[in-house]
Design a protein around this motif. Structure first.
Motif, PDB file in Angstrom:
ATOM      1  N   GLY A  38       0.742  -1.093   0.056  1.00  0.00           N
ATOM      2  CA  GLY A  38       0.332   0.029  -0.130  1.00  0.00           C
ATOM      3  C   GLY A  38       0.940   1.605   0.122  1.00  0.00           C
ATOM      4  N   LYS A  39       2.079   1.375  -0.177  1.00  0.00           N
ATOM      5  CA  LYS A  39       2.622   2.255  -0.055  1.00  0.00           C
ATOM      6  C   LYS A  39       3.152   3.177  -1.100  1.00  0.00           C
ATOM      7  CE  LYS A  39       5.933   2.969   2.327  1.00  0.00           C
ATOM      8  NZ  LYS A  39       6.994   3.343   3.350  1.00  0.00           N
ATOM      9  N   THR A  40       2.915   3.882  -1.695  1.00  0.00           N
ATOM     10  CA  THR A  40       2.558   5.350  -2.619  1.00  0.00           C
ATOM     11  C   THR A  40       3.002   6.873  -2.910  1.00  0.00           C
ATOM     12  OG1 THR A  40       0.665   6.325  -2.194  1.00  0.00           O
ATOM     13  CG2 THR A  40       0.950   4.041  -4.121  1.00  0.00           C
ATOM     14  N   CYS A  41       4.436   7.170  -2.559  1.00  0.00           N
ATOM     15  CA  CYS A  41       4.971   8.934  -3.048  1.00  0.00           C
ATOM     16  C   CYS A  41       4.789   9.204  -3.628  1.00  0.00           C
ATOM     17  CB  CYS A  41       6.041   8.631  -2.838  1.00  0.00           C
ATOM     18  SG  CYS A  41       6.935   7.130  -1.761  1.00  0.00           S
ATOM     19  N   TYR A  42       4.574  11.044  -3.698  1.00  0.00           N
ATOM     20  CA  TYR A  42       4.015  12.246  -4.115  1.00  0.00           C
ATOM     21  C   TYR A  42       5.307  13.226  -4.420  1.00  0.00           C
ATOM     22  CZ  TYR A  42      -0.462   9.115  -3.768  1.00  0.00           C
ATOM     23  OH  TYR A  42      -0.985   7.792  -4.424  1.00  0.00           O
ATOM     24  N   TRP A  43       5.247  14.128  -5.672  1.00  0.00           N
ATOM     25  CA  TRP A  43       5.981  14.902  -5.552  1.00  0.00           C
ATOM     26  C   TRP A  43       5.184  16.325  -5.791  1.00  0.00           C
ATOM     27  CZ3 TRP A  43       8.029  10.055  -5.523  1.00  0.00           C
ATOM     28  CH2 TRP A  43       8.832  10.219  -4.773  1.00  0.00           C
ATOM     29  N   LEU A  58      -4.925   0.987   2.776  1.00  0.00           N
ATOM     30  CA  LEU A  58      -5.715  -0.338   2.390  1.00  0.00           C
ATOM     31  C   LEU A  58      -6.216  -0.058   1.179  1.00  0.00           C
ATOM     32  CD1 LEU A  58      -7.053  -0.830   5.522  1.00  0.00           C
ATOM     33  CD2 LEU A  58      -6.098  -1.849   3.911  1.00  0.00           C
ATOM     34  N   ARG A  59      -6.676  -1.153   0.061  1.00  0.00           N
ATOM     35  CA  ARG A  59      -7.395  -0.775  -1.549  1.00  0.00           C
ATOM     36  C   ARG A  59      -8.414  -0.673  -1.566  1.00  0.00           C
ATOM     37  NH1 ARG A  59      -5.977  -6.759  -4.203  1.00  0.00           N
ATOM     38  NH2 ARG A  59      -7.176  -5.411  -5.908  1.00  0.00           N
ATOM     39  N   GLN A  76       4.865   2.045  -5.882  1.00  0.00           N
ATOM     40  CA  GLN A  76       6.006   1.114  -5.059  1.00  0.00           C
ATOM     41  C   GLN A  76       4.479   0.290  -4.298  1.00  0.00           C
ATOM     42  OE1 GLN A  76       8.188   0.775  -6.965  1.00  0.00           O
ATOM     43  NE2 GLN A  76      10.080   1.840  -5.235  1.00  0.00           N
ATOM     44  N   SER A  77       2.995  -0.360  -3.789  1.00  0.00           N
ATOM     45  CA  SER A  77       2.311  -0.631  -3.901  1.00  0.00           C
ATOM     46  C   SER A  77       1.926  -2.325  -4.046  1.00  0.00           C
ATOM     47  CB  SER A  77       1.137   0.593  -3.951  1.00  0.00           C
ATOM     48  OG  SER A  77       0.293  -0.081  -5.269  1.00  0.00           O
ATOM     49  N   GLY A  78       2.167  -2.080  -4.805  1.00  0.00           N
ATOM     50  CA  GLY A  78       1.851  -3.616  -5.170  1.00  0.00           C
ATOM     51  C   GLY A  78       0.927  -3.843  -5.986  1.00  0.00           C
ATOM     52  N   TYR A  79      -0.196  -3.126  -6.603  1.00  0.00           N
ATOM     53  CA  TYR A  79      -1.281  -2.469  -6.697  1.00  0.00           C
ATOM     54  C   TYR A  79      -1.051  -1.842  -7.558  1.00  0.00           C
ATOM     55  CZ  TYR A  79      -2.279  -5.121  -2.329  1.00  0.00           C
ATOM     56  OH  TYR A  79      -2.555  -5.581  -0.844  1.00  0.00           O
ATOM     57  N   LYS A  80      -2.113  -1.261  -8.342  1.00  0.00           N
ATOM     58  CA  LYS A  80      -2.574  -0.475  -9.374  1.00  0.00           C
ATOM     59  C   LYS A  80      -2.604   1.043  -8.866  1.00  0.00           C
ATOM     60  CE  LYS A  80      -6.575  -0.071 -11.962  1.00  0.00           C
ATOM     61  NZ  LYS A  80      -7.052   0.111 -12.805  1.00  0.00           N
ATOM     62  N   LEU A  81      -2.310   1.502  -9.053  1.00  0.00           N
ATOM     63  CA  LEU A  81      -2.856   3.232  -8.553  1.00  0.00           C
ATOM     64  C   LEU A  81      -3.520   4.024  -9.520  1.00  0.00           C
ATOM     65  CD1 LEU A  81      -1.873   5.620  -6.727  1.00  0.00           C
ATOM     66  CD2 LEU A  81       0.068   5.731  -7.568  1.00  0.00           C
ATOM     67  N   SER A 111      -6.085  13.150  -5.550  1.00  0.00           N
ATOM     68  CA  SER A 111      -6.515  11.919  -4.512  1.00  0.00           C
ATOM     69  C   SER A 111      -6.159  10.978  -5.258  1.00  0.00           C
ATOM     70  CB  SER A 111      -8.345  11.991  -3.950  1.00  0.00           C
ATOM     71  OG  SER A 111      -8.917  11.641  -5.326  1.00  0.00           O
ATOM     72  N   PHE A 112      -6.491   9.693  -4.482  1.00  0.00           N
ATOM     73  CA  PHE A 112      -5.825   8.735  -5.356  1.00  0.00           C
ATOM     74  C   PHE A 112      -6.363   7.458  -4.992  1.00  0.00           C
ATOM     75  CE2 PHE A 112      -3.016   8.300  -1.343  1.00  0.00           C
ATOM     76  CZ  PHE A 112      -3.082   7.759  -1.766  1.00  0.00           C
ATOM     77  N   LYS A 113      -6.012   5.999  -5.300  1.00  0.00           N
ATOM     78  CA  LYS A 113      -7.150   5.060  -4.791  1.00  0.00           C
ATOM     79  C   LYS A 113      -6.294   3.635  -5.148  1.00  0.00           C
ATOM     80  CE  LYS A 113     -11.841   5.129  -5.501  1.00  0.00           C
ATOM     81  NZ  LYS A 113     -12.598   4.761  -6.056  1.00  0.00           N
ATOM     82  N   LEU A 114      -5.823   2.798  -4.987  1.00  0.00           N
ATOM     83  CA  LEU A 114      -5.213   2.060  -5.079  1.00  0.00           C
ATOM     84  C   LEU A 114      -6.085   0.487  -5.443  1.00  0.00           C
ATOM     85  CD1 LEU A 114      -2.767   1.189  -2.340  1.00  0.00           C
ATOM     86  CD2 LEU A 114      -2.359   1.805  -4.623  1.00  0.00           C
ATOM     87  N   THR A 115      -6.376  -0.273  -6.593  1.00  0.00           N
ATOM     88  CA  THR A 115      -7.569  -0.488  -6.521  1.00  0.00           C
ATOM     89  C   THR A 115      -6.430  -2.611  -6.673  1.00  0.00           C
ATOM     90  OG1 THR A 115      -6.988  -0.557  -8.333  1.00  0.00           O
ATOM     91  CG2 THR A 115      -8.909   0.315  -7.652  1.00  0.00           C
TER      92      THR A 115
END
Length: 115
Positions: A38-43, A58-59, A76-81, A111-115
């Motif tokens: 579930g890890k994502t980074c934003y700049w 969480l997804r 870097q989450s392991g899921y689609k961002l 905003s963002f979402k992991l699926t």
């Protein structure tokens, strides 16, 4: 050594030093975003530059980036961002697989979402 030779050596050294200074450049640190569930980074800037904000989530949850105006992201989450223009996961969007990077030159990520 004659005066002319000494003057020629001094002149060639004086001309070479600024040239060396112009070609030497400091190393630029690579952006960091450690991987994890579930890890994502934003700049704040494009191409992973500027201030950074990291999220673990969480997804299937829509996460608002609050007051952070992101222009790039690294998944870097392991899921689609999927990143969205608005705070409520609407408007323009862009998706990327795990390990992918996103650059948004025309709109900021709200905003963002992991699926």
């Amino acid at each position: 050594m004659t005066f002319r030779r000494l003057a020629a050596v001094a002149l060639s050294t004086a001309l070479a030093v600024p040239l060396i200074a112009l070609t030497a450049s400091p190393a630029i640190a690579a952006p960091v975003c450690s991987s994890g569930d579930g890890k994502t980074c934003y700049w704040s800037g494009q191409n992973l530059t500027g201030s950074r904000e990291t999220h673990s989530t969480l997804r299937n949850a829509c996460i608002h980036l609050s007051d952070f105006a992101a222009r790039s992201a690294w998944n870097q989450s392991g899921y689609k961002l999927t990143v969205y223009e608005t705070a409520s996961c609407g408007g323009h969007y862009q998706s990327v697989a795990s390990g992918g990077k996103i650059n948004r030159p025309t709109w900021t990520i709200g905003s963002f979402k992991l699926t």
